[in-house]
Design a protein around this motif. Structure first.
Motif, PDB file in Angstrom:
ATOM      1  N   HIS A  40       0.856  -1.184   0.000  1.00  0.00           N
ATOM      2  CA  HIS A  40       0.000   0.000   0.000  1.00  0.00           C
ATOM      3  C   HIS A  40       0.895   1.238   0.000  1.00  0.00           C
ATOM      4  O   HIS A  40       0.867   2.048   0.925  1.00  0.00           O
ATOM      5  CB  HIS A  40      -0.924   0.006   1.223  1.00  0.00           C
ATOM      6  N   VAL A  41       1.684   1.364  -1.062  1.00  0.00           N
ATOM      7  CA  VAL A  41       2.703   2.419  -1.081  1.00  0.00           C
ATOM      8  C   VAL A  41       2.108   3.809  -1.141  1.00  0.00           C
ATOM      9  O   VAL A  41       2.710   4.758  -0.630  1.00  0.00           O
ATOM     10  CB  VAL A  41       3.732   2.198  -2.216  1.00  0.00           C
ATOM     11  N   HIS A  42       0.930   3.981  -1.734  1.00  0.00           N
ATOM     12  CA  HIS A  42       0.316   5.312  -1.782  1.00  0.00           C
ATOM     13  C   HIS A  42       0.034   5.821  -0.359  1.00  0.00           C
ATOM     14  O   HIS A  42       0.251   6.992  -0.053  1.00  0.00           O
ATOM     15  CB  HIS A  42      -0.978   5.287  -2.594  1.00  0.00           C
ATOM     16  N   ILE A  43      -0.455   4.933   0.479  1.00  0.00           N
ATOM     17  CA  ILE A  43      -0.736   5.311   1.871  1.00  0.00           C
ATOM     18  C   ILE A  43       0.582   5.567   2.599  1.00  0.00           C
ATOM     19  O   ILE A  43       0.672   6.461   3.440  1.00  0.00           O
ATOM     20  CB  ILE A  43      -1.578   4.233   2.571  1.00  0.00           C
ATOM     21  N   SER A  44       1.607   4.804   2.266  1.00  0.00           N
ATOM     22  CA  SER A  44       2.931   5.001   2.857  1.00  0.00           C
ATOM     23  C   SER A  44       3.437   6.422   2.617  1.00  0.00           C
ATOM     24  O   SER A  44       3.998   7.050   3.515  1.00  0.00           O
ATOM     25  CB  SER A  44       3.905   3.983   2.269  1.00  0.00           C
ATOM     26  N   VAL A  45       3.240   6.914   1.405  1.00  0.00           N
ATOM     27  CA  VAL A  45       3.661   8.281   1.062  1.00  0.00           C
ATOM     28  C   VAL A  45       2.977   9.283   1.990  1.00  0.00           C
ATOM     29  O   VAL A  45       3.619  10.181   2.546  1.00  0.00           O
ATOM     30  CB  VAL A  45       3.357   8.594  -0.421  1.00  0.00           C
ATOM     31  N   ALA A  89      13.608   5.384   1.853  1.00  0.00           N
ATOM     32  CA  ALA A  89      14.529   4.504   1.127  1.00  0.00           C
ATOM     33  C   ALA A  89      13.855   3.176   0.792  1.00  0.00           C
ATOM     34  O   ALA A  89      13.995   2.668  -0.331  1.00  0.00           O
ATOM     35  CB  ALA A  89      15.802   4.278   1.952  1.00  0.00           C
ATOM     36  N   ILE A  90      13.121   2.614   1.724  1.00  0.00           N
ATOM     37  CA  ILE A  90      12.409   1.360   1.462  1.00  0.00           C
ATOM     38  C   ILE A  90      11.298   1.582   0.439  1.00  0.00           C
ATOM     39  O   ILE A  90      11.061   0.737  -0.438  1.00  0.00           O
ATOM     40  CB  ILE A  90      11.879   0.752   2.776  1.00  0.00           C
ATOM     41  N   LEU A  91      10.626   2.726   0.527  1.00  0.00           N
ATOM     42  CA  LEU A  91       9.594   3.074  -0.455  1.00  0.00           C
ATOM     43  C   LEU A  91      10.178   3.056  -1.868  1.00  0.00           C
ATOM     44  O   LEU A  91       9.631   2.414  -2.770  1.00  0.00           O
ATOM     45  CB  LEU A  91       9.008   4.455  -0.142  1.00  0.00           C
ATOM     46  N   LEU A  92      11.302   3.751  -2.062  1.00  0.00           N
ATOM     47  CA  LEU A  92      11.905   3.815  -3.393  1.00  0.00           C
ATOM     48  C   LEU A  92      12.488   2.469  -3.804  1.00  0.00           C
ATOM     49  O   LEU A  92      12.408   2.094  -4.972  1.00  0.00           O
ATOM     50  CB  LEU A  92      12.977   4.910  -3.456  1.00  0.00           C
ATOM     51  N   TYR A  93      13.058   1.750  -2.849  1.00  0.00           N
ATOM     52  CA  TYR A  93      13.589   0.429  -3.189  1.00  0.00           C
ATOM     53  C   TYR A  93      12.458  -0.482  -3.668  1.00  0.00           C
ATOM     54  O   TYR A  93      12.582  -1.163  -4.691  1.00  0.00           O
ATOM     55  CB  TYR A  93      14.325  -0.223  -2.012  1.00  0.00           C
ATOM     56  N   SER A  94      11.364  -0.490  -2.933  1.00  0.00           N
ATOM     57  CA  SER A  94      10.274  -1.421  -3.253  1.00  0.00           C
ATOM     58  C   SER A  94       9.556  -1.078  -4.552  1.00  0.00           C
ATOM     59  O   SER A  94       8.904  -1.941  -5.143  1.00  0.00           O
ATOM     60  CB  SER A  94       9.265  -1.476  -2.101  1.00  0.00           C
ATOM     61  N   THR A  95       9.670   0.164  -5.015  1.00  0.00           N
ATOM     62  CA  THR A  95       8.950   0.562  -6.221  1.00  0.00           C
ATOM     63  C   THR A  95       9.847   0.718  -7.446  1.00  0.00           C
ATOM     64  O   THR A  95       9.372   0.538  -8.566  1.00  0.00           O
ATOM     65  CB  THR A  95       8.183   1.882  -5.986  1.00  0.00           C
ATOM     66  N   LEU A 143      12.898  12.447  -1.662  1.00  0.00           N
ATOM     67  CA  LEU A 143      12.877  11.062  -2.152  1.00  0.00           C
ATOM     68  C   LEU A 143      11.436  10.544  -2.211  1.00  0.00           C
ATOM     69  O   LEU A 143      11.031   9.919  -3.196  1.00  0.00           O
ATOM     70  CB  LEU A 143      13.747  10.177  -1.260  1.00  0.00           C
ATOM     71  N   THR A 144      10.671  10.835  -1.177  1.00  0.00           N
ATOM     72  CA  THR A 144       9.271  10.404  -1.138  1.00  0.00           C
ATOM     73  C   THR A 144       8.460  11.088  -2.229  1.00  0.00           C
ATOM     74  O   THR A 144       7.667  10.447  -2.925  1.00  0.00           O
ATOM     75  CB  THR A 144       8.655  10.700   0.245  1.00  0.00           C
ATOM     76  N   LEU A 145       8.653  12.377  -2.394  1.00  0.00           N
ATOM     77  CA  LEU A 145       7.938  13.132  -3.430  1.00  0.00           C
ATOM     78  C   LEU A 145       8.267  12.599  -4.823  1.00  0.00           C
ATOM     79  O   LEU A 145       7.403  12.565  -5.698  1.00  0.00           O
ATOM     80  CB  LEU A 145       8.293  14.616  -3.319  1.00  0.00           C
ATOM     81  N   SER A 146       9.493  12.149  -5.001  1.00  0.00           N
ATOM     82  CA  SER A 146       9.890  11.621  -6.315  1.00  0.00           C
ATOM     83  C   SER A 146       9.084  10.383  -6.689  1.00  0.00           C
ATOM     84  O   SER A 146       8.967  10.056  -7.881  1.00  0.00           O
ATOM     85  CB  SER A 146      11.390  11.319  -6.343  1.00  0.00           C
ATOM     86  N   TYR A 147       8.523   9.707  -5.713  1.00  0.00           N
ATOM     87  CA  TYR A 147       7.661   8.556  -5.987  1.00  0.00           C
ATOM     88  C   TYR A 147       6.519   8.954  -6.925  1.00  0.00           C
ATOM     89  O   TYR A 147       6.098   8.169  -7.770  1.00  0.00           O
ATOM     90  CB  TYR A 147       7.108   7.982  -4.672  1.00  0.00           C
ATOM     91  N   ILE A 150       7.059   8.417 -10.740  1.00  0.00           N
ATOM     92  CA  ILE A 150       7.255   7.096 -11.355  1.00  0.00           C
ATOM     93  C   ILE A 150       6.416   7.060 -12.630  1.00  0.00           C
ATOM     94  O   ILE A 150       5.250   7.415 -12.630  1.00  0.00           O
ATOM     95  CB  ILE A 150       6.885   5.952 -10.389  1.00  0.00           C
ATOM     96  N   GLY A 151       7.043   6.654 -13.688  1.00  0.00           N
ATOM     97  CA  GLY A 151       6.385   6.671 -14.992  1.00  0.00           C
ATOM     98  C   GLY A 151       6.831   7.859 -15.829  1.00  0.00           C
ATOM     99  O   GLY A 151       6.700   7.858 -17.048  1.00  0.00           O
ATOM    100  N   PHE A 152       7.342   8.884 -15.153  1.00  0.00           N
ATOM    101  CA  PHE A 152       7.846  10.073 -15.847  1.00  0.00           C
ATOM    102  C   PHE A 152       9.367  10.148 -15.788  1.00  0.00           C
ATOM    103  O   PHE A 152       9.987  10.801 -16.622  1.00  0.00           O
ATOM    104  CB  PHE A 152       7.243  11.351 -15.248  1.00  0.00           C
ATOM    105  N   MET A 153       9.954   9.536 -14.765  1.00  0.00           N
ATOM    106  CA  MET A 153      11.411   9.511 -14.607  1.00  0.00           C
ATOM    107  C   MET A 153      11.915   8.104 -14.918  1.00  0.00           C
ATOM    108  O   MET A 153      11.227   7.126 -14.618  1.00  0.00           O
ATOM    109  CB  MET A 153      11.816   9.865 -13.157  1.00  0.00           C
ATOM    110  N   SER A 154      13.100   8.041 -15.460  1.00  0.00           N
ATOM    111  CA  SER A 154      13.680   6.721 -15.728  1.00  0.00           C
ATOM    112  C   SER A 154      14.166   6.107 -14.415  1.00  0.00           C
ATOM    113  O   SER A 154      14.497   6.829 -13.472  1.00  0.00           O
ATOM    114  CB  SER A 154      14.857   6.852 -16.697  1.00  0.00           C
TER     115      SER A 154
END
Length: 178
Positions: A40-45, A89-95, A143-147, A150-154
């Motif tokens: 549930h990464v959206h809620i994590s953000v 960090a875990i958010l970005l790693y997992s996604t 880092l969280t905002l960069s989530y 996703i889809g726009f950044m490589s």
């Protein structure tokens, strides 16, 4: 007398309000990680940003109530490591970063380690109105905002962003506190 006891109790409670808010920050960071583990990464953000709001608020309350303490400073750093180091960090790693295998793991670890070093350096220096190195709260929120991109950044851009934020946290740059 009873009035002395009431005054003493009020002082004790007043002295712990900011620390309670700091612990709520930690709670949101932990809940964020649990949501990541449950996909549930959206809620994590959202949880990370709520932790950031509480992190901003706890310091203001401590200064307003004149209850700033060394204990509070140490507690805040421990909580920030979870909420703005580990959780983002875990958010970005997992996604995204998992796609890189071991390099993605090491980039995740590097971000967390640099955040820990940044917080330790802050705790042993006297604050002069400017932070030395990018504060972990800012790095974790970026880092969280960069989530959201996703889809726009490589995926490679996420590796570079994570590396840049990690290096900025331990760099000698000065960031003025606002």
């Amino acid at each position: 007398m009873i009035t002395d006891r009431i005054d003493h109790t009020i002082k004790l409670i007043k002295g712990q309000i900011a620390n309670f808010i700091t612990l709520l920050n930690l709670g949101f960071g932990i809940v964020s990680i649990i949501f990541i583990l449950n996909n549930h990464v959206h809620i994590s953000v959202l949880m990370i940003f709520l932790a950031a709001l509480l992190d901003w608020f706890d310091g203001k309350i401590a200064r307003k109530l004149n209850t700033v303490s060394e204990f509070g400073k140490q507690l805040d750093s421990l909580c920030d490591l979870v909420s703005f180091g580990l959780a983002p960090a875990i958010l970005l790693y997992s996604t995204v970063l998992f796609e890189f295998g071991n390099p993605g793991i090491w980039m995740t670890v590097l971000f967390i380690l640099c955040g820990a070093v940044r917080l330790a350096k802050f705790n042993v220096t006297t604050f002069t109105g400017s932070f030395v190195g990018l504060p972990i709260t800012a790095a974790g929120c970026i880092l969280t905002l960069s989530y959201m991109a996703i889809g726009f950044m490589s995926p490679q851009a996420y590796m570079w962003l994570t590396l840049c934020l990690a290096v900025l946290m331990v760099s000698p740059i000065e960031v003025k506190k606002y």
